[in-house]
Write a protein that holds these residues in place. Structure first.
Motif, PDB file in Angstrom:
ATOM      1  N   PRO A   1       0.836  -1.206   0.000  1.00 32.57           N
ATOM      2  CA  PRO A   1       0.000   0.000   0.000  1.00 32.57           C
ATOM      3  C   PRO A   1       0.869   1.254   0.000  1.00 32.57           C
ATOM      4  O   PRO A   1       1.956   1.282   0.590  1.00 32.57           O
ATOM      5  N   SER A   2       0.390   2.289  -0.664  1.00 35.41           N
ATOM      6  CA  SER A   2       1.077   3.582  -0.607  1.00 35.41           C
ATOM      7  C   SER A   2       0.522   4.443   0.522  1.00 35.41           C
ATOM      8  O   SER A   2       1.118   5.466   0.859  1.00 35.41           O
ATOM      9  N   GLN A   3      -0.608   4.026   1.090  1.00 35.87           N
ATOM     10  CA  GLN A   3      -1.191   4.712   2.233  1.00 35.87           C
ATOM     11  C   GLN A   3      -1.576   3.673   3.281  1.00 35.87           C
ATOM     12  O   GLN A   3      -2.043   2.583   2.938  1.00 35.87           O
ATOM     13  N   SER A   4      -1.381   4.000   4.536  1.00 39.48           N
ATOM     14  CA  SER A   4      -1.761   3.091   5.605  1.00 39.48           C
ATOM     15  C   SER A   4      -3.274   2.916   5.623  1.00 39.48           C
ATOM     16  O   SER A   4      -4.028   3.845   5.341  1.00 39.48           O
ATOM     17  N   GLY A   5      -3.722   1.697   5.948  1.00 35.20           N
ATOM     18  CA  GLY A   5      -5.154   1.435   5.994  1.00 35.20           C
ATOM     19  C   GLY A   5      -5.431  -0.053   6.010  1.00 35.20           C
ATOM     20  O   GLY A   5      -4.511  -0.873   6.057  1.00 35.20           O
ATOM     21  N   THR A   6      -6.712  -0.411   5.984  1.00 30.75           N
ATOM     22  CA  THR A   6      -7.135  -1.809   5.969  1.00 30.75           C
ATOM     23  C   THR A   6      -7.488  -2.207   4.539  1.00 30.75           C
ATOM     24  O   THR A   6      -8.296  -1.539   3.887  1.00 30.75           O
ATOM     25  N   TYR A   7      -6.881  -3.295   4.082  1.00 38.99           N
ATOM     26  CA  TYR A   7      -7.034  -3.712   2.699  1.00 38.99           C
ATOM     27  C   TYR A   7      -7.523  -5.160   2.635  1.00 38.99           C
ATOM     28  O   TYR A   7      -7.302  -5.946   3.560  1.00 38.99           O
TER      29      TYR A   7
ATOM     30  N   ASN B   1     -10.062 -11.272   1.031  1.00 42.63           N
ATOM     31  CA  ASN B   1      -9.663 -11.631   2.385  1.00 42.63           C
ATOM     32  C   ASN B   1      -8.955 -10.456   3.043  1.00 42.63           C
ATOM     33  O   ASN B   1      -8.097  -9.816   2.422  1.00 42.63           O
ATOM     34  N   GLU B   2      -9.306 -10.189   4.277  1.00 40.36           N
ATOM     35  CA  GLU B   2      -8.712  -9.043   4.959  1.00 40.36           C
ATOM     36  C   GLU B   2      -7.213  -9.244   5.157  1.00 40.36           C
ATOM     37  O   GLU B   2      -6.765 -10.274   5.669  1.00 40.36           O
ATOM     38  N   LEU B   3      -6.447  -8.254   4.727  1.00 45.29           N
ATOM     39  CA  LEU B   3      -5.002  -8.266   4.929  1.00 45.29           C
ATOM     40  C   LEU B   3      -4.619  -7.580   6.232  1.00 45.29           C
ATOM     41  O   LEU B   3      -3.449  -7.577   6.607  1.00 45.29           O
ATOM     42  N   GLY B   4      -5.602  -7.006   6.889  1.00 48.49           N
ATOM     43  CA  GLY B   4      -5.335  -6.317   8.144  1.00 48.49           C
ATOM     44  C   GLY B   4      -5.010  -4.861   7.919  1.00 48.49           C
ATOM     45  O   GLY B   4      -5.038  -4.332   6.805  1.00 48.49           O
ATOM     46  N   SER B   5      -4.668  -4.185   8.990  1.00 48.79           N
ATOM     47  CA  SER B   5      -4.290  -2.782   8.926  1.00 48.79           C
ATOM     48  C   SER B   5      -2.815  -2.696   8.523  1.00 48.79           C
ATOM     49  O   SER B   5      -1.935  -3.102   9.288  1.00 48.79           O
ATOM     50  N   LEU B   6      -2.565  -2.187   7.331  1.00 50.81           N
ATOM     51  CA  LEU B   6      -1.216  -2.185   6.774  1.00 50.81           C
ATOM     52  C   LEU B   6      -0.589  -0.803   6.873  1.00 50.81           C
ATOM     53  O   LEU B   6      -1.261   0.221   6.773  1.00 50.81           O
TER      54      LEU B   6
ATOM     55  N   VAL C   1      -7.428  -5.557  -5.122  1.00 51.33           N
ATOM     56  CA  VAL C   1      -7.314  -5.066  -3.746  1.00 51.33           C
ATOM     57  C   VAL C   1      -8.466  -4.112  -3.477  1.00 51.33           C
ATOM     58  O   VAL C   1      -8.642  -3.107  -4.189  1.00 51.33           O
ATOM     59  N   ASN C   2      -9.250  -4.453  -2.466  1.00 52.01           N
ATOM     60  CA  ASN C   2     -10.424  -3.655  -2.107  1.00 52.01           C
ATOM     61  C   ASN C   2     -10.213  -2.915  -0.790  1.00 52.01           C
ATOM     62  O   ASN C   2      -9.375  -3.305   0.038  1.00 52.01           O
ATOM     63  N   MET C   3     -11.011  -1.883  -0.613  1.00 50.54           N
ATOM     64  CA  MET C   3     -11.088  -1.157   0.645  1.00 50.54           C
ATOM     65  C   MET C   3     -12.554  -1.013   1.016  1.00 50.54           C
ATOM     66  O   MET C   3     -13.418  -0.865   0.137  1.00 50.54           O
TER      67      MET C   3
ATOM     68  N   ASN D   1       3.859   1.505   2.417  1.00 48.85           N
ATOM     69  CA  ASN D   1       5.133   1.054   1.845  1.00 48.85           C
ATOM     70  C   ASN D   1       5.675  -0.208   2.506  1.00 48.85           C
ATOM     71  O   ASN D   1       6.873  -0.487   2.421  1.00 48.85           O
ATOM     72  N   THR D   2       4.793  -0.981   3.158  1.00 47.68           N
ATOM     73  CA  THR D   2       5.198  -2.256   3.751  1.00 47.68           C
ATOM     74  C   THR D   2       4.510  -3.391   2.995  1.00 47.68           C
ATOM     75  O   THR D   2       3.288  -3.465   2.960  1.00 47.68           O
ATOM     76  N   GLU D   3       5.297  -4.267   2.400  1.00 41.72           N
ATOM     77  CA  GLU D   3       4.750  -5.323   1.553  1.00 41.72           C
ATOM     78  C   GLU D   3       4.229  -6.495   2.373  1.00 41.72           C
ATOM     79  O   GLU D   3       4.814  -6.882   3.383  1.00 41.72           O
ATOM     80  N   VAL D   4       3.090  -7.055   1.913  1.00 38.42           N
ATOM     81  CA  VAL D   4       2.570  -8.309   2.452  1.00 38.42           C
ATOM     82  C   VAL D   4       2.462  -9.305   1.299  1.00 38.42           C
ATOM     83  O   VAL D   4       2.311  -8.918   0.139  1.00 38.42           O
TER      84      VAL D   4
END
Length: 246
Positions: free
Chosen positions: A141-147, A185-190, A217-219, A193-196
């Motif tokens: 993600p380029s912005q923090s959030g739940t993806y 599927n929820e990737l959690g709060s990311l 990738v949804n929000m 710039n941190t890859e999962v």
């Protein structure tokens, strides 16, 4: 040794991921409007290429996926043909009825969703072991959030009949298998710039070699709906890397 590599784009500081619009297209073999609209959509995508990732929810005895009902439930889907862009349940699930749309109207619609930009990038690798596709999807993600990550298989080059089209009709982007929740599927709060990374396996024994992997990738919109921020398509036995806007 005097050799020069191909150009490589390196993202530094502020950058934007390349935005693909996810197009979910509901069609049926009996649907005359589906056939007559197909050339308009094909022309639009040719006029504005490389901005759309499609999944065609096609109803035909030989081509219908048993999981189409999951998408119908989310969208409260009823009419054919119908387009849904980036999981947008326009007007409470009615989507966009495209039969009277012009090529330019389709392009303008795509551009409108593309202009919202991508808050996440997608990279994928797919390998085959026998008839099993092993897939690794990486999301940054380029912005923090739940993806939320959705991963599916689509198949190209399927010959069939289509009301409104003379002769053999070739079905591409035909939805086959979903290995996540419909909305992902929820990737959690990311953190930005941190890859999962997540792994998936698909049994392709019932399908041809013309399959591809689609990831989106949804929000959450906070009201029970979701919005696709980016989508990508990867060939079987292939890979795609992150892409950035020029």
């Amino acid at each position: 040794n005097g050799s020069t590599s191909d150009a490589i784009m390196v993202a530094c500081g502020d950058y934007d991921f390349y935005k693909n619009v996810l197009l979910l297209r509901f069609t049926g073999a009996w649907c005359g409007g589906c056939g007559t609209f197909s050339p308009t959509l094909a022309t639009a995508l040719n006029n504005y290429p490389d901005r759309v990732v499609q999944m065609a929810m096609h109803y035909d005895d030989a081509l219908t996926s048993s999981q189409i009902g999951l998408f119908m439930l989310y969208f409260s889907h009823r009419e054919y043909p119908t387009l849904y862009f980036d999981f947008d349940r326009t007007d409470t699930g009615k989507g966009i009825s495209p039969v009277n749309m012009s090529t330019q109207e389709v392009v303008s619609t795509i551009q409108g969703y593309q202009a919202k930009g991508a808050q996440a990038g997608i990279a994928m690798t797919s390998t085959m072991e026998g008839r099993t596709a092993n897939v690794t999807v990486r999301v940054t993600p380029s912005q923090s959030g739940t993806y939320y990550l959705g991963v599916a298989v689509v198949e190209d080059g399927l010959a069939g009949t289509q009301n409104g089209v003379e002769g053999t009709y070739i079905n591409n982007d035909t939805f086959r298998i979903l290995d996540t929740e419909v909305t992902g599927n929820e990737l959690g709060s990311l953190t930005a710039n941190t890859e999962v990374s997540q792994q998936f396996s698909f049994d392709l024994s019932k399908y041809t070699d013309n399959c591809r992997i689609v990831a989106y990738v949804n929000m959450s919109d906070g009201n029970g709906g979701y919005t696709t921020t980016n989508a990508a398509s990867c060939p079987i036995n292939g890979s795609i890397d992150y892409r950035f806007e020029e």
